[in-house]
Design an enzyme around this catalytic site. Structure first.
Site, PDB file in Angstrom:
ATOM      1  CG  HIS A   1      23.331 -46.654  50.283  1.00  0.00           C
ATOM      2  ND1 HIS A   1      23.833 -46.346  49.042  1.00  0.00           N
ATOM      3  CD2 HIS A   1      22.192 -47.353  50.052  1.00  0.00           C
ATOM      4  CE1 HIS A   1      23.030 -46.836  48.109  1.00  0.00           C
ATOM      5  NE2 HIS A   1      22.022 -47.447  48.705  1.00  0.00           N
TER       6      HIS A   1
ATOM      7  CD  GLU B   1      28.785 -45.179  51.359  1.00  0.00           C
ATOM      8  OE1 GLU B   1      29.579 -45.652  50.529  1.00  0.00           O
ATOM      9  OE2 GLU B   1      27.629 -45.648  51.519  1.00  0.00           O
TER      10      GLU B   1
ATOM     11  CB  CYS C   1      25.868 -44.927  45.171  1.00  0.00           C
ATOM     12  SG  CYS C   1      24.816 -44.187  46.446  1.00  0.00           S
TER      13      CYS C   1
ATOM     14  CB  CYS D   1      26.734 -42.241  49.369  1.00  0.00           C
ATOM     15  SG  CYS D   1      25.545 -43.444  50.003  1.00  0.00           S
TER      16      CYS D   1
END
Length: 177
Positions: free
Chosen positions: A59, A61, A89, A92
């Site tokens: 992801h 992040e 999410c 993260c």
């Protein structure tokens, strides 16, 4: 507009540039920058979301956090702010919390998997006892435009036919890509 709002828009604009890189590569258009209030100290965009089996670790992040921890910069964590074009999410969000970042700014809420709205008081102390500020809806329409572009391309299968895709496609974005 306040100086902080101007700063948030400036750095979110840079996160949107990262998201555009993901979209150009055919990946889910999420971008992230970590800034110290003056400059970007790390950045990343979503990768590996194409194909039959998407990699659910890479992801934006997480990639930005990886870049930050590898950097030689010695910046007090309380000065750091993470900007993401999509609400982080749960994975993260947990990584951001234990990384010591005290401010999160995101553009578009993740109705399917957003982690910032969880009840932190029910979490263990590692995640609960952090002074944290969360700001949403910064350049939201620009992020929605990227999501709509992604889901409008029939070659992009990631998260297609999900609550998130229906939600993103149901919003009209005033600005273009």
């Amino acid at each position: 507009m306040s100086m902080l709002a101007n700063t948030d828009e400036k750095f979110m604009g840079l996160a949107l540039e990262e998201a555009r890189k993901a979209l150009a590569a055919g990946d889910f258009p999420v971008g992230c920058v970590i800034a110290d209030g003056q400059q970007v100290v790390a950045s990343g965009f979503r990768t590996a979301s194409r194909g039959v089996m998407a990699n659910e670790i890479d992801h934006a992040e997480i990639i930005a956090l990886r870049h930050f921890v590898k950097s030689p910069l010695d910046i007090p964590k309380e000065r750091l702010c993470l900007y993401s074009t999509l609400e982080p999410c749960l994975m993260c969000f947990g990584a951001i919390l234990i990384s010591g970042i005290h401010r999160i700014v995101y553009a578009f809420e993740d109705v399917m998997g957003g982690g910032t709205r969880c009840n932190r008081q029910e979490l263990p102390p590692l995640y609960r006892d952090i002074d944290l500020t969360i700001v949403g809806n910064v350049l939201r329409e620009e992020s929605i435009a990227l999501m709509r572009a992604f889901f409008s391309n029939p070659d992009n299968r990631y998260l297609r036919d999900t609550l998130f895709a229906r939600y993103a496609m149901g919003h009209t974005a005033a600005s273009g890509l």
